[in-house]
Design an enzyme around this catalytic site. Structure first.
Site, PDB file in Angstrom:
ATOM      1  CE  LYS A   1      31.576 -33.412   0.923  1.00 46.15           C
ATOM      2  NZ  LYS A   1      30.173 -33.030   1.247  1.00 46.15           N
TER       3      LYS A   1
ATOM      4  CG  ASP B   1      27.257 -35.071   2.289  1.00 46.05           C
ATOM      5  OD1 ASP B   1      27.982 -35.541   1.403  1.00 46.05           O
ATOM      6  OD2 ASP B   1      26.609 -34.008   2.139  1.00 46.05           O
TER       7      ASP B   1
ATOM      8  CB  SER C   1      23.208 -37.000 -17.189  1.00 48.27           C
ATOM      9  OG  SER C   1      22.047 -36.818 -16.430  1.00 48.27           O
TER      10      SER C   1
ATOM     11  CB  ILE D   1      27.427 -30.484  -6.009  1.00 51.35           C
ATOM     12  CG1 ILE D   1      28.549 -29.542  -5.630  1.00 51.35           C
ATOM     13  CG2 ILE D   1      27.963 -31.715  -6.716  1.00 51.35           C
ATOM     14  CD1 ILE D   1      28.143 -28.343  -4.830  1.00 51.35           C
TER      15      ILE D   1
HETATM   16  P1  NAP Z   1      22.595 -35.311  -6.050  1.00 54.34           P
HETATM   17  O1  NAP Z   1      21.860 -34.025  -6.212  1.00 54.34           O
HETATM   18  O2  NAP Z   1      21.852 -36.471  -5.504  1.00 54.34           O
HETATM   19  O3  NAP Z   1      23.214 -35.649  -7.452  1.00 54.34           O
HETATM   20  C1  NAP Z   1      24.027 -36.758  -7.688  1.00 54.34           C
HETATM   21  C2  NAP Z   1      23.959 -37.116  -9.173  1.00 54.34           C
HETATM   22  O4  NAP Z   1      24.833 -38.210  -9.385  1.00 54.34           O
HETATM   23  C3  NAP Z   1      22.590 -37.585  -9.620  1.00 54.34           C
HETATM   24  O5  NAP Z   1      21.783 -36.521 -10.047  1.00 54.34           O
HETATM   25  C4  NAP Z   1      22.936 -38.517 -10.765  1.00 54.34           C
HETATM   26  O6  NAP Z   1      23.176 -37.722 -11.901  1.00 54.34           O
HETATM   27  C5  NAP Z   1      24.310 -39.073 -10.407  1.00 54.34           C
HETATM   28  N1  NAP Z   1      24.289 -40.464  -9.924  1.00 54.34           N
HETATM   29  C6  NAP Z   1      25.016 -41.484 -10.431  1.00 54.34           C
HETATM   30  N2  NAP Z   1      24.814 -42.595  -9.748  1.00 54.34           N
HETATM   31  C7  NAP Z   1      23.955 -42.311  -8.777  1.00 54.34           C
HETATM   32  C8  NAP Z   1      23.369 -43.062  -7.737  1.00 54.34           C
HETATM   33  N3  NAP Z   1      23.634 -44.370  -7.565  1.00 54.34           N
HETATM   34  N4  NAP Z   1      22.502 -42.437  -6.894  1.00 54.34           N
HETATM   35  C9  NAP Z   1      22.215 -41.116  -7.053  1.00 54.34           C
HETATM   36  N5  NAP Z   1      22.763 -40.347  -8.032  1.00 54.34           N
HETATM   37  C10 NAP Z   1      23.612 -40.939  -8.885  1.00 54.34           C
HETATM   38  O7  NAP Z   1      23.868 -35.108  -5.117  1.00 54.34           O
HETATM   39  P2  NAP Z   1      24.776 -33.805  -4.946  1.00 54.34           P
HETATM   40  O8  NAP Z   1      24.252 -32.954  -3.849  1.00 54.34           O
HETATM   41  O9  NAP Z   1      25.004 -33.181  -6.258  1.00 54.34           O
HETATM   42  O10 NAP Z   1      26.085 -34.486  -4.376  1.00 54.34           O
HETATM   43  C11 NAP Z   1      26.997 -35.206  -5.190  1.00 54.34           C
HETATM   44  C12 NAP Z   1      28.340 -35.202  -4.521  1.00 54.34           C
HETATM   45  O11 NAP Z   1      28.767 -33.856  -4.360  1.00 54.34           O
HETATM   46  C13 NAP Z   1      28.323 -35.818  -3.113  1.00 54.34           C
HETATM   47  O12 NAP Z   1      29.482 -36.547  -2.877  1.00 54.34           O
HETATM   48  C14 NAP Z   1      28.271 -34.604  -2.196  1.00 54.34           C
HETATM   49  O13 NAP Z   1      28.884 -34.847  -0.936  1.00 54.34           O
HETATM   50  C15 NAP Z   1      29.079 -33.594  -2.996  1.00 54.34           C
HETATM   51  N6  NAP Z   1      28.747 -32.210  -2.671  1.00 54.34           N
HETATM   52  C16 NAP Z   1      27.455 -31.795  -2.566  1.00 54.34           C
HETATM   53  C17 NAP Z   1      27.184 -30.489  -2.180  1.00 54.34           C
HETATM   54  C18 NAP Z   1      25.773 -29.952  -2.043  1.00 54.34           C
HETATM   55  O14 NAP Z   1      25.602 -28.832  -1.531  1.00 54.34           O
HETATM   56  N7  NAP Z   1      24.748 -30.642  -2.503  1.00 54.34           N
HETATM   57  C19 NAP Z   1      28.220 -29.607  -1.918  1.00 54.34           C
HETATM   58  C20 NAP Z   1      29.534 -30.045  -2.121  1.00 54.34           C
HETATM   59  C21 NAP Z   1      29.772 -31.346  -2.476  1.00 54.34           C
HETATM   60  P3  NAP Z   1      22.327 -37.898 -13.245  1.00 54.34           P
HETATM   61  O15 NAP Z   1      20.904 -37.742 -12.818  1.00 54.34           O
HETATM   62  O16 NAP Z   1      22.826 -36.800 -14.089  1.00 54.34           O
HETATM   63  O17 NAP Z   1      22.652 -39.262 -13.755  1.00 54.34           O
END
Ligand code: NAP
Length: 310
Positions: free
Chosen positions: A91, A169, A37, A15
């Site tokens: 969120k 989610d 990060s 995101i």
């Molecule tokens: P993601 O791709 O898994 O990325 C999460 C990032 O958070 C990881 O890349 C990592 O960043 C960091 N992180 C820190 N602690 C972590 C842990 N214990 N486990 C995994 N990652 C950790 O997830 P995302 O899709 O971006 O979602 C993140 C949030 O945004 C969620 O709450 C989700 O509901 C919300 N969201 C997502 C979307 C979507 O379409 N994906 C849309 C709206 C909202 P670093 O590698 O940089 O350390």
């Protein structure tokens, strides 16, 4: 002209890359100053391994966006508020209601802005849907939020761990829209949550709510939908049927499209965050998360076959 607010971003995942970084690059209100990060992104901005290291290196950072999974959100947000920063929470705003309430209290005490963001509320047709429903008699509401987790969330194992919400989610996005467009408060009457036997979060949920006037609201959330993906809210009223589709991007009344817009949720969210900061306010609406918590409290649990290749 006021200078842009210097902001850091924590968690450079899907995101952050798809939405936050482009929105911040296009924003006159914010200047992206640093990243936190596990990976090195110095081509984009100075990158630090922890929030503390970022703030020690650059104490003039004023705000932070927390884009990590929800399970680690509280610790980061509490640390940022304690260091005097304004905080934008992706969120859901936390893994529990109580931790969000604690953050709210901390923001009030420190005089900093806390935004519990609900990006779907900034989808282009949501405001028009709210306005159309405001003076109509609602008879029934049907929410269908059905998507393929393997397409949209490959490898995101945090979703399946406790606190990751599973199908809620995406489902919480539907609830964030419903709580913003429906004119009366509603509450859960019954629910069935389907948990794969090898995972700690549900893959599907059927929910039945009633509003305070007795109107039925049913919702079906499914994370294994292949083929067409569905993010629809249908509202039957005394003056016709409203269909809000594509996650809030398209509004049709009795089959005729009346509002349709290009997706611009995150620029809208950052504008809102900047205005809150400038007015010394917070925006922490936990209603969508409370409905999810109620589903976990009140819902029947059904265990289904294990789910692999996620
Ligand atoms: P993601 O791709 O898994 O990325 C999460 C990032 O958070 C990881 O890349 C990592 O960043 C960091 N992180 C820190 N602690 C972590 C842990 N214990 N486990 C995994 N990652 C950790 O997830 P995302 O899709 O971006 O979602 C993140 C949030 O945004 C969620 O709450 C989700 O509901 C919300 N969201 C997502 C979307 C979507 O379409 N994906 C849309 C709206 C909202 P670093 O590698 O940089 O350390």
């Amino acid at each position: 002209m006021t200078p842009p607010i210097r902001i850091g971003l924590v968690g450079v995942g899907k995101i952050a890359r798809d939405q936050h970084l482009p929105a911040l690059r296009g924003s006159a209100d914010f200047a992206l100053t640093a990243l936190v990060s596990h990976e090195d992104h110095t081509a984009m901005a100075p990158t630090y391994a922890t929030l503390a290291r970022m703030l020690d290196a650059d104490p003039d950072i004023e705000a932070v966006s927390i884009c990590t999974p929800p399970q680690v959100r509280y610790g980061l947000a509490a640390e940022a508020l304690a260091r005097g920063l304004h905080v934008f929470l992706e969120k859901p705003p936390g893994a529990t209601l109580s931790e969000v309430e604690a953050l709210s209290g901390q923001a009030l005490q420190t005089g900093r802005t806390l935004l519990a963001s609900w990006h779907s509320r900034f989808a282009p047709a949501v405001g028009a849907a709210r306005a159309w429903l405001a003076d109509r008699q609602i008879r029934r509401v049907q929410i269908d939020w059905r998507e393929d987790v393997r397409k949209w969330h490959p490898g995101q194992m945090w979703i399946w761990q406790a606190g990751g919400l599973g199908v809620f989610d995406p489902g919480i996005n539907a609830l964030s829209i419903a709580t913003s467009i429906l004119p009366h408060p509603f509450f859960l009457s019954e629910a069935e949550l389907r948990f794969p036997s090898n995972l700690d979060a549900p893959v599907a949920a059927d929910l039945r709510f009633h509003d305070v006037t007795g109107v039925e609201i049913v919702a079906g959330f499914d994370f294994l939908q292949t083929g067409p993906q569905t993010w629809d809210i249908r509202v039957e009223t005394d003056q016709g049927q409203l269909l809000l589709s594509q996650g809030g991007c398209v509004l049709a009344i009795d089959g005729q499209v009346t509002t349709e817009g290009a997706e611009a949720e995150y620029p809208g969210l950052y504008k809102h965050f900047a205005e809150l900061i400038r007015h010394g306010q917070s925006d922490v609406d936990v209603a969508p998360l409370r409905h999810v918590a109620d589903a976990f409290l009140r819902g029947r649990r059904v265990v289904s076959e294990p789910l692999n290749n996620l």
